[in-house]
Design a protein around this motif. Sequence first.
Motif, PDB file in Angstrom:
ATOM      1  N   LYS A  24      -3.011  -1.439  20.732  1.00  0.00           N
ATOM      2  CA  LYS A  24      -3.803  -2.324  19.570  1.00  0.00           C
ATOM      3  C   LYS A  24      -2.501  -2.628  18.767  1.00  0.00           C
ATOM      4  N   ASN A  25      -2.170  -1.506  18.564  1.00  0.00           N
ATOM      5  CA  ASN A  25      -1.609  -2.230  16.612  1.00  0.00           C
ATOM      6  C   ASN A  25      -0.207  -2.500  17.061  1.00  0.00           C
ATOM      7  N   MET A  26       0.458  -2.605  18.406  1.00  0.00           N
ATOM      8  CA  MET A  26       1.541  -4.072  18.536  1.00  0.00           C
ATOM      9  C   MET A  26       1.078  -5.802  18.505  1.00  0.00           C
ATOM     10  N   GLY A  27      -0.053  -5.265  18.849  1.00  0.00           N
ATOM     11  CA  GLY A  27      -0.752  -7.329  18.715  1.00  0.00           C
ATOM     12  C   GLY A  27      -0.210  -7.311  17.128  1.00  0.00           C
ATOM     13  N   ASP A  28      -0.949  -6.118  16.741  1.00  0.00           N
ATOM     14  CA  ASP A  28      -0.835  -6.829  14.888  1.00  0.00           C
ATOM     15  C   ASP A  28       0.347  -6.702  14.157  1.00  0.00           C
ATOM     16  N   ILE A  29       1.082  -5.688  14.452  1.00  0.00           N
ATOM     17  CA  ILE A  29       2.411  -6.009  13.977  1.00  0.00           C
ATOM     18  C   ILE A  29       2.976  -7.322  14.487  1.00  0.00           C
ATOM     19  N   LYS A  30       2.861  -7.389  15.653  1.00  0.00           N
ATOM     20  CA  LYS A  30       3.398  -9.155  16.126  1.00  0.00           C
ATOM     21  C   LYS A  30       3.144  -9.590  15.298  1.00  0.00           C
ATOM     22  N   LYS A  31       1.757 -10.441  15.680  1.00  0.00           N
ATOM     23  CA  LYS A  31       1.344 -10.785  14.378  1.00  0.00           C
ATOM     24  C   LYS A  31       1.573 -11.307  13.268  1.00  0.00           C
ATOM     25  N   THR A  32       1.589  -9.882  12.339  1.00  0.00           N
ATOM     26  CA  THR A  32       2.168  -9.594  11.218  1.00  0.00           C
ATOM     27  C   THR A  32       3.842  -9.950  11.083  1.00  0.00           C
ATOM     28  N   ILE A  33       4.504  -9.836  11.611  1.00  0.00           N
ATOM     29  CA  ILE A  33       6.155  -9.930  11.772  1.00  0.00           C
ATOM     30  C   ILE A  33       6.298 -11.710  11.965  1.00  0.00           C
ATOM     31  N   GLU A  34       5.513 -12.205  13.017  1.00  0.00           N
ATOM     32  CA  GLU A  34       5.760 -13.816  13.390  1.00  0.00           C
ATOM     33  C   GLU A  34       4.758 -14.259  12.323  1.00  0.00           C
ATOM     34  N   ALA A  35       3.831 -14.294  11.699  1.00  0.00           N
ATOM     35  CA  ALA A  35       3.681 -14.765  10.429  1.00  0.00           C
ATOM     36  C   ALA A  35       5.099 -14.735   9.734  1.00  0.00           C
ATOM     37  N   ARG A  36       5.535 -13.215   9.011  1.00  0.00           N
ATOM     38  CA  ARG A  36       6.519 -13.665   7.589  1.00  0.00           C
ATOM     39  C   ARG A  36       7.663 -14.232   8.294  1.00  0.00           C
ATOM     40  N   ILE A  37       8.117 -14.569   9.782  1.00  0.00           N
ATOM     41  CA  ILE A  37       9.146 -15.270  10.123  1.00  0.00           C
ATOM     42  C   ILE A  37       9.130 -16.936   9.897  1.00  0.00           C
ATOM     43  N   ALA A  38       8.098 -16.901  10.338  1.00  0.00           N
ATOM     44  CA  ALA A  38       7.808 -18.552  10.378  1.00  0.00           C
ATOM     45  C   ALA A  38       7.382 -18.915   8.888  1.00  0.00           C
ATOM     46  N   GLY A  39       7.141 -18.110   8.228  1.00  0.00           N
ATOM     47  CA  GLY A  39       6.605 -18.331   6.486  1.00  0.00           C
ATOM     48  C   GLY A  39       8.201 -18.178   5.812  1.00  0.00           C
ATOM     49  N   LYS A  40       9.145 -18.198   5.890  1.00  0.00           N
ATOM     50  CA  LYS A  40       9.716 -18.018   5.078  1.00  0.00           C
ATOM     51  C   LYS A  40      11.496 -18.811   5.689  1.00  0.00           C
ATOM     52  N   LYS A  41      12.220 -19.095   4.782  1.00  0.00           N
ATOM     53  CA  LYS A  41      13.338 -19.946   5.238  1.00  0.00           C
ATOM     54  C   LYS A  41      13.636 -18.564   5.971  1.00  0.00           C
ATOM     55  N   VAL A  42      14.291 -17.361   5.444  1.00  0.00           N
ATOM     56  CA  VAL A  42      14.922 -16.248   5.737  1.00  0.00           C
ATOM     57  C   VAL A  42      14.606 -15.594   5.785  1.00  0.00           C
ATOM     58  N   VAL A  43      14.442 -14.353   6.609  1.00  0.00           N
ATOM     59  CA  VAL A  43      13.583 -12.817   6.743  1.00  0.00           C
ATOM     60  C   VAL A  43      15.168 -12.788   7.244  1.00  0.00           C
ATOM     61  N   ILE A  44      15.212 -10.885   6.800  1.00  0.00           N
ATOM     62  CA  ILE A  44      15.573 -10.103   7.016  1.00  0.00           C
ATOM     63  C   ILE A  44      14.825  -8.537   7.759  1.00  0.00           C
ATOM     64  N   ILE A  45      14.762  -8.154   8.243  1.00  0.00           N
ATOM     65  CA  ILE A  45      13.891  -6.947   8.783  1.00  0.00           C
ATOM     66  C   ILE A  45      15.910  -6.262   8.710  1.00  0.00           C
ATOM     67  N   SER A  46      15.461  -4.780   7.560  1.00  0.00           N
ATOM     68  CA  SER A  46      16.061  -4.001   6.841  1.00  0.00           C
ATOM     69  C   SER A  46      15.882  -2.874   6.811  1.00  0.00           C
ATOM     70  N   LYS A  47      16.961  -2.165   6.888  1.00  0.00           N
ATOM     71  CA  LYS A  47      16.629  -0.708   6.442  1.00  0.00           C
ATOM     72  C   LYS A  47      17.900  -0.091   5.299  1.00  0.00           C
ATOM     73  N   SER A  48      16.876   0.192   4.294  1.00  0.00           N
ATOM     74  CA  SER A  48      17.916   0.413   3.135  1.00  0.00           C
ATOM     75  C   SER A  48      19.201   1.035   3.005  1.00  0.00           C
ATOM     76  N   TYR A  49      18.987   2.126   3.900  1.00  0.00           N
ATOM     77  CA  TYR A  49      20.368   2.784   3.549  1.00  0.00           C
ATOM     78  C   TYR A  49      22.197   2.212   4.315  1.00  0.00           C
ATOM     79  N   CYS A  50      21.364   1.783   5.571  1.00  0.00           N
ATOM     80  CA  CYS A  50      22.024   1.115   6.104  1.00  0.00           C
ATOM     81  C   CYS A  50      23.264   0.202   5.431  1.00  0.00           C
ATOM     82  N   PRO A  51      24.555   0.624   6.376  1.00  0.00           N
ATOM     83  CA  PRO A  51      25.743  -0.401   5.534  1.00  0.00           C
ATOM     84  C   PRO A  51      25.561  -1.521   5.918  1.00  0.00           C
ATOM     85  N   PHE A  52      24.698  -2.395   7.292  1.00  0.00           N
ATOM     86  CA  PHE A  52      24.845  -3.464   7.815  1.00  0.00           C
ATOM     87  C   PHE A  52      23.910  -4.072   6.777  1.00  0.00           C
ATOM     88  N   CYS A  53      23.107  -4.310   6.924  1.00  0.00           N
ATOM     89  CA  CYS A  53      21.627  -4.709   6.250  1.00  0.00           C
ATOM     90  C   CYS A  53      22.264  -5.390   4.955  1.00  0.00           C
TER      91      CYS A  53
END
Length: 142
Positions: free
Chosen positions: A35-64
């Motif tokens: 049930k939660n995954m559908g909501d998460i997917k909608k939220t992520i897809e909306a963020r990606i569609a709403g911005k020119k650049v979206v980065i899914i990141s972890k603050s401590y990751c050197p590649f991020c």
Amino acid sequence: MSPVSLIFRRLIPYSSKSYLKQSQRSFWNFISQGKNMGDIKKTIEARIAGKKVVIISKSYCPFCVKAKKVFQDEYLKPGLLKEDEYDVMEIDNDPNCEEIQQLMSQMTGARSVPRVFINGNCIGGGDETVQLHSQGKLKALL
């Protein structure tokens, strides 16, 4: 005895009670994720569609850090990319971190971070971002 307990007792007849309770919690967590995954997917897809650049990141990751640095130093500071066109989603403290990474795996073929999206398309991670920038191709994608 609940129906779930009966199911688990048949599936795992010799298990301890604590393992049985843990299995039941895992089972219900698994059911609730659907049930939660559908909501998460909608939220992520909306963020990606709403911005020119979206980065899914972890603050401590050197590649991020590497990917974010390219955008901050080369595109945001000089004004080639506006702040409102750029979104970084730090997932390391997000309670849905695991689900977000599963979703990234489904969407992009990789669950690792960073996942960098430009105009709705995933270009890869930190190394790919740096490579595209050094080749002069990143600016063209923007």
